[in-house]
Design an enzyme around this catalytic site. Structure first.
Site, mmCIF file in Angstrom:
data_model
loop_
_atom_site.group_PDB
_atom_site.id
_atom_site.type_symbol
_atom_site.label_atom_id
_atom_site.label_comp_id
_atom_site.label_asym_id
_atom_site.label_seq_id
_atom_site.Cartn_x
_atom_site.Cartn_y
_atom_site.Cartn_z
ATOM 1 N N CYS A 134 14.664 0.617 28.405
ATOM 2 C CA CYS A 134 14.283 1.405 29.583
ATOM 3 C C CYS A 134 13.106 0.787 30.322
ATOM 4 O O CYS A 134 11.959 0.901 29.883
ATOM 5 C CB CYS A 134 13.933 2.822 29.131
ATOM 6 S SG CYS A 134 13.316 3.866 30.453
ATOM 7 N N CYS A 137 10.574 3.370 31.693
ATOM 8 C CA CYS A 137 9.635 3.906 30.700
ATOM 9 C C CYS A 137 8.589 2.861 30.289
ATOM 10 O O CYS A 137 7.426 3.179 30.117
ATOM 11 C CB CYS A 137 10.368 4.335 29.428
ATOM 12 S SG CYS A 137 11.971 5.065 29.665
ATOM 13 N N ASP A 138 9.012 1.611 30.108
ATOM 14 C CA ASP A 138 8.157 0.647 29.407
ATOM 15 C C ASP A 138 7.625 -0.520 30.235
ATOM 16 O O ASP A 138 6.728 -1.232 29.771
ATOM 17 C CB ASP A 138 8.924 0.083 28.190
ATOM 18 C CG ASP A 138 9.240 1.179 27.184
ATOM 19 O OD1 ASP A 138 8.424 2.100 27.063
ATOM 20 O OD2 ASP A 138 10.306 1.121 26.548
#
Ligand code: NAP
Length: 306
Positions: A134, A137-138
């Site tokens: 992701c 997200c990261d």
């Protein structure tokens, strides 16, 4: 006919499930949508969506998911957080088994979506320590760092472009010398100075003590092996259907995607399917919402004759 808790239960709150819920609520069905995580499905891990009609500037996957949830709930859809363990579809009244109770329903729409495929290169060991599925997200953890992205489809190419907003360099490792992704995404990636393509290559492993320090890559044509110095490794090599709870109760294709006709009817009467979990030639938000609408109307007709 014996009592049921609901006319219709929908499993999964991605675009397909939320659209089915919107239509079912407007049809005044007694409907419940079950979702094990946050409503939105895979678009929650999509940074930017610019091919969903009606939003000429594009919008984030999170924003689109929120708009869909709010719209469906406004029309009366009830959403509950719960994970489905199994189904009992052997009689007209379908039973949905959750951890602590069962729900009885006249009809069912399976819209449980799909999840990223793993490669077996140390995902469990390095998850949260450099390996990710992701970018939304990261990616911020890799500001001014070097990362590797794996895959040649829409997800890999689109998310590799997103990674360049943070990382100083992105290696895109693909097993062939041609991308599968949509042409417009290919054009953008090929024109992006921060992306270096590693063609005809597969990732065989990663190493590092506290987190990832190197990504091992093998050229499948020459068998040459090398290690790319990188701190992150993003895997986007396709998807698997979320159907653990099915346990053979509905007919699927060889990959586990649920087979349906044009009305989204599965092999079991009263059970419909919508979205990425369906055996379908195209997996887009726009096709998922179409599936959801058809599945809800099909379920409505089925319930009328129940
Ligand atoms: P995908 O289209 O199935 O592409 C998977 C990619 O990973 C392919 O390039 C494939 O290589 C490669 N791959 C598969 N197994 C591999 C392995 N074991 N080792 C190395 N590489 C491997 O999957 P996706 O990109 O996740 O997309 C899933 C669906 O969502 C698609 O229908 C896609 O169109 C859709 N989607 C659309 C958008 C958009 O419209 N912007 C964005 C994201 C996703 P080969 O090409 O050699 O097979």
């Amino acid at each position: 006919m014996a009592d049921t808790d609901y006319d219709l239960v929908i499993i999964g709150a991605g675009p397909a499930g939320l659209t089915a819920g919107l239509y079912a609520a407007r049809a005044r069905l007694n409907v419940l949508l079950l979702e094990k995580a946050a409503p939105g499905g895979q678009i929650l891990i999509t940074d930017w969506i610019e091919n969903y009609p009606g939003f000429p500037e594009g919008l984030s996957g999170y924003d689109l998911a929120e708009k869909m949830r709010v719209q469906a709930e406004k029309q009366g859809l009830k959403i509950e957080t719960a994970e489905v363990h199994s189904l009992n579809l052997s009689s007209d009244i379908k039973e949905i088994v959750l951890k602590d109770r069962s729900i009885r329903t006249k009809s069912l729409i399976i819209a449980s979506g799909a999840s990223p495929k793993k490669l077996g290169i140390g995902e469990d060991k390095y998850m949260g320590k450099g390996i990710s599925f992701c970018a939304t997200c990261d990616a911020p953890f890799f500001k001014e760092k070097t990362v590797v992205a794996i895959g040649g489809g829409d997800t890999a190419v689109q998310e590799a472009i997103y990674l360049t907003k943070f990382a100083k360099k992105v290696y895109l490792v693909h097993r062939r010398d041609e991308l599968r992704a949509t042409k417009i995404l290919q054009e953008r990636a090929l024109a992006n100075d921060k992306i270096e393509f590693v063609w005809d290559s597969v990732v065989t492993g990663v190493d590092g003590f506290f987190g990832i320090e190197g990504v091992h890559v093998k050229n499948v044509k020459t068998n040459e092996e090398k290690t790319i110095k990188a701190n992150g490794c993003f895997i986007w090599v396709g998807i698997l259907p979320n159907t653990e709870f099915l346990k053979g109760s509905v007919k699927t294709d060889e990959f586990g995607f649920i087979i349906a006709d044009t009305k989204m009817k599965t092999s079991v009467p009263g059970v419909y399917v919508a979205g990425d979990v369906r055996d379908t030639p195209l997996r887009q938000v726009s096709t998922a919402v179409g599936d959801g609408a058809i599945a809800a109307i099909s379920a409505e007709h089925y319930i009328e004759n129940f």
